[in-house]
Design an enzyme around this catalytic site. Structure first.
Site, mmCIF file in Angstrom:
data_model
loop_
_atom_site.group_PDB
_atom_site.id
_atom_site.type_symbol
_atom_site.label_atom_id
_atom_site.label_comp_id
_atom_site.label_asym_id
_atom_site.label_seq_id
_atom_site.Cartn_x
_atom_site.Cartn_y
_atom_site.Cartn_z
ATOM 1 N N TYR A 37 0.849 -1.202 0.000
ATOM 2 C CA TYR A 37 0.000 0.000 0.000
ATOM 3 C C TYR A 37 0.885 1.253 0.000
ATOM 4 C CZ TYR A 37 -3.627 3.258 1.604
ATOM 5 O OH TYR A 37 -4.493 4.317 1.728
ATOM 6 N N SER A 83 -30.327 16.488 18.870
ATOM 7 C CA SER A 83 -29.717 15.581 19.851
ATOM 8 C C SER A 83 -30.780 14.578 20.273
ATOM 9 C CB SER A 83 -29.152 16.359 21.029
ATOM 10 O OG SER A 83 -30.188 17.051 21.658
ATOM 11 N N LEU A 84 -30.487 13.771 21.262
ATOM 12 C CA LEU A 84 -31.405 12.689 21.630
ATOM 13 C C LEU A 84 -31.834 12.805 23.079
ATOM 14 C CD1 LEU A 84 -29.480 9.696 20.032
ATOM 15 C CD2 LEU A 84 -31.636 10.663 19.237
ATOM 16 N N GLU A 113 -28.442 0.823 17.791
ATOM 17 C CA GLU A 113 -27.057 1.072 17.375
ATOM 18 C C GLU A 113 -26.222 1.429 18.585
ATOM 19 O OE1 GLU A 113 -27.266 4.350 14.646
ATOM 20 O OE2 GLU A 113 -28.783 3.308 13.489
ATOM 21 N N CYS A 407 9.295 14.998 55.367
ATOM 22 C CA CYS A 407 10.261 15.725 56.182
ATOM 23 C C CYS A 407 10.339 15.202 57.613
ATOM 24 C CB CYS A 407 9.939 17.220 56.184
ATOM 25 S SG CYS A 407 8.478 17.641 57.140
#
Ligand code: IVH
Length: 668
Positions: A37, A83-84, A113, A407
């Site tokens: 490739y 949007s959902l 999905e 310390c």
């Protein structure tokens, strides 16, 4: 080679490379070795260099990342990018299903999905050629990021039919690329990305396309914007069409006959989610038939025919190998769990803060325990609980030490505090942490001076306090590990540049107890100079709205110390600016903006502005931006995926705006 012959060969090479690229990047099934490739690409580049007029915009050589941009142009979407709505449990899903049934009748099916956790983008093709790619923006207008999107190899530069269409999908960074990128960032002492989503968004919002090109981003397409024109009758047919056109779609999608099948599909993914090579944050459920989608319609924000099921925060089990102690800038000693490295919500986690001893007791945490880990707000790792049933008897109790691990001074528990503190002001750990704080982004913001460099400089006693930073020399820096000429001169430039910072950065950087970045800004604005602030009395300080007694006490006590006075003089002598350079604060009475005098909370993902930018703009108009919603809140601006703050605002009946509405008001 003759021109005619070259032209023919270029087309042959392009066709081959495109086919191999499609096999590799879209189908995930490489058909030739990488070397072959690469060889073809090199051959094509050479030919195109000889005949530059034969280079076409859809040539595979045109993905490398073109010229730097000055800014992103605005792009209006052909149809809004919605949007959902969210579902968090089965109950929410069945509710959604009831509403679908009411509008669509008894005969309908769903497509499920994966909800990819990336950045929504829209791609425009004209006569089959990729011409424009944009971010979602406010849903109506996005930003033109074509140059960056061209570098994503799974985006076809030409599709298989000469269609004019707009398609939508989610660009993302695979988990492996994300890890590689963060490793490089860490090696360079740059701030790593919190998760793959931020990394993808950060890469696509770069003005230099070479950066996106170097970042192996990927995409899944999930919708055609103007499906009506394609002759398909369902969402699933639309996805099949995307496949045929050469787009990459997600193959885990499933048609489900009813909501119970949907729920079963979701169950399966809760378990398998960590095995995916990319992050998902839920499952999207869509009514399949386009006719029924139309019947259901949309609200202003989201379609009624789809819903996003959001996974609960991912929890994983690992072993707590040890508990380490860290001494912070203020001397607080915090225990940190050292974990067997484990992947949680997109990143490898190997430490989690345990906050304090009380929490360790409360959760009954022992060294060697199996523990459940999650990321709070999907960013900060924390231990949810231990699994006592997994104990073997070898686990060890943890006790906080009596002395500072750095310390050796006695640790004390101050009244009203849970933390143990080292109160030795000379404790090296505190000084080192104070130096790290001083150079950090919200303080003096000295690029190139990260934790590692500071630690080295401090260990070599080249810096003992912050004033010493301004005495560093080229010779001292060049002798340090992994410091080349270029980084030294950049660093010296950054240190020099920090001298011009406005007062609030220095004030915050000094690390005066209780004085955060916000209070530092207020103090700088009100007093205007370090000298004026140093002379301020307790009464003058508490007269300021946001400054309480505790902070005022701490400020006066700080400036009463001889060491502090000396430090300020040294910084002054080094040329560090001691004045406020920013805009004068607008008092609500002076501003005629809607925001004047209002308390505003920003929540969720904003698309156009960063939250910080929005905050600055609102404040510049006399508004006050707060971090939490209460009865005193006047307005909540909710971006995408707003969570509990939005719910609370709704409960309290507080006005809620989306980003678009905010921008409108800001731009007035
Ligand atoms: S459909 C009108 N499908 O989730 C429907 N969105 O609030 C539009 N997302 O930012 C979205 N995977 O980019 C859909 N398979 C998928 C998705 C998906 C991720 C994102 C989307 C948007 C958010 C929805």
């Amino acid at each position: 080679m003759e021109r005619m012959e070259a032209e023919k060969h270029i087309v042959e090479l392009q066709t081959l490379i495109n086919q191999y690229g499609y096999d590799y990047y879209v189908l995930d099934k490489p058909s030739v070795p990488d070397a072959e490739y690469d060889r073809l690409i090199r051959e094509l580049i050479e030919l195109e260099e000889q005949f530059p007029d034969l280079v076409t915009p859809d040539s595979p050589t045109q993905r490398v990342g073109g010229a730097m941009l000055d800014m992103f142009e605005k792009v209006e979407h052909r149809s809004p990018m919605l949007s959902l709505g969210n579902a968090f449990n089965d109950e929410d899903l069945r509710d959604f299903d009831r509403k679908v049934r009411q509008a669509a009748g008894d005969e309908y099916s769903y497509v499920c999905e994966l909800k990819i956790d990336g950045l929504a983008v829209s791609l425009r093709y004209e006569d089959g050629l990729f011409v424009k790619g944009a971010t979602r923006g406010d849903g109506t207008i996005g930003e033109d990021i074509t140059a960056n999107l061209r570098t994503i190899k799974s985006i076809p530069l030409r599709i298989k039919e000469p269609f004019t269409m707009e398609v939508r999908g989610e660009a993302f960074m695979p988990k492996r690329s994300f890890e590689k990128l963060n490793k490089i960032k860490e090696e360079r002492e740059e701030e790593p990305f919190a998760n793959p989503r931020n990394a993808a968004a950060g890469s696509l919002r770069q003005l230099d396309p070479k950066i996106a090109a170097s970042r192996s981003l990927d995409i899944f397409l999930y919708a055609i914007a103007d499906l009506g024109e394609t002759g398909v009758t369902s969402h699933s047919e639309g996805l099949d069409l995307l496949d045929r056109l050469g787009f990459k779609t997600n193959q885990e999608r499933r048609k489900c006959a009813d909501i119970e099948e949907v729920i079963a599909y979701i169950r399966g993914w809760v378990e398998r989610r960590p095995d995916l090579p990319y992050d998902i944050d839920g499952i999207v459920v869509k009514v399949d038939s386009l006719r029924q989608q139309e019947q259901l319609g949309t609200t202003a924000k989201s379609p009624r025919w789809a819903i996003a099921y959001k996974f609960p925060a991912e929890e994983v089990v690992t072993v707590l190998k040890d508990i380490e102690l860290n001494v912070g800038r203020t001397g607080a000693v915090t225990p940190t769990a050292v974990l067997e490295p484990v992947r949680v919500a997109g990143t490898t986690v190997q430490r989690a803060t345990l906050h304090n001893e009380d929490l360790i007791r409360e959760k009954d945490i022992k060294i060697g325990d199996h523990v459940v880990v999650k990321k709070a707000g999907d960013i900060i790792p924390e231990i949810v609980n231990v699994l006592p049933e997994m104990r073997t008897g070898e686990e060890k109790d943890f006790n906080m030490p009596e002395h500072c691990p750095e310390c050796g001074s006695d640790l004390v528990r101050l009244e009203g505090e849970v933390a143990l503190r080292c109160i030795n002001p000379k404790c090296p750990a505190q000084i080192r942490e104070g130096l790290i704080h001083f150079v950090s982004r919200n303080a003096m913001n000295i690029e190139g001076l990260g934790e590692k460099v500071i630690t080295q400089l401090f260990a070599q006693e080249l810096i003992k306090d912050v004033a010493d930073l301004y005495k560093l020399t080229y010779e001292q820096l060049i002798s340090m590990e992994r410091m080349g000429e270029k980084s030294v001169s950049n660093l010296l430039g950054a240190i020099e540049g920090s001298k011009n910072n406005s007062l609030e950065k220095l004030l915050f950087g000094l690390g005066i107890r209780h004085v955060g970045a916000k209070a530092a800004k207020t103090l700088a604005q009100v007093f205007g100079s370090m000298d004026a602030l140093m002379e301020a009395s307790f009464e003058e300080l508490t007269a300021i709205n946001e400054i309480g007694g505790k902070m005022a006490d701490s400020i006066t006590a700080y400036f009463d110390m001889d060491e502090a006075q000396e430090l300020i003089q040294e910084l002054k002598a080094a040329g560090v600016n001691m004045e406020y350079n920013g805009p004068k604060p607008v008092s609500p009475a002076e501003s005629d903006s809607f925001f004047a005098g209002k308390t505003v909370v920003l929540t969720g993902k904003l698309e156009e502005l960063s939250r910080n930018e929005a905050k600055e703009k609102i404040e510049a108009l006399g508004g006050n931006v707060s971090g939490s919603v209460s009865k005193k809140t006047d307005l909540v601006i909710a971006g995408e995926d707003a969570g509990s703050k939005l719910t609370k605002a709704e409960e309290l009946g507080i006005e809620v705006w989306n980003e678009e509405r905010m921008l409108e008001e800001l731009n007035k």
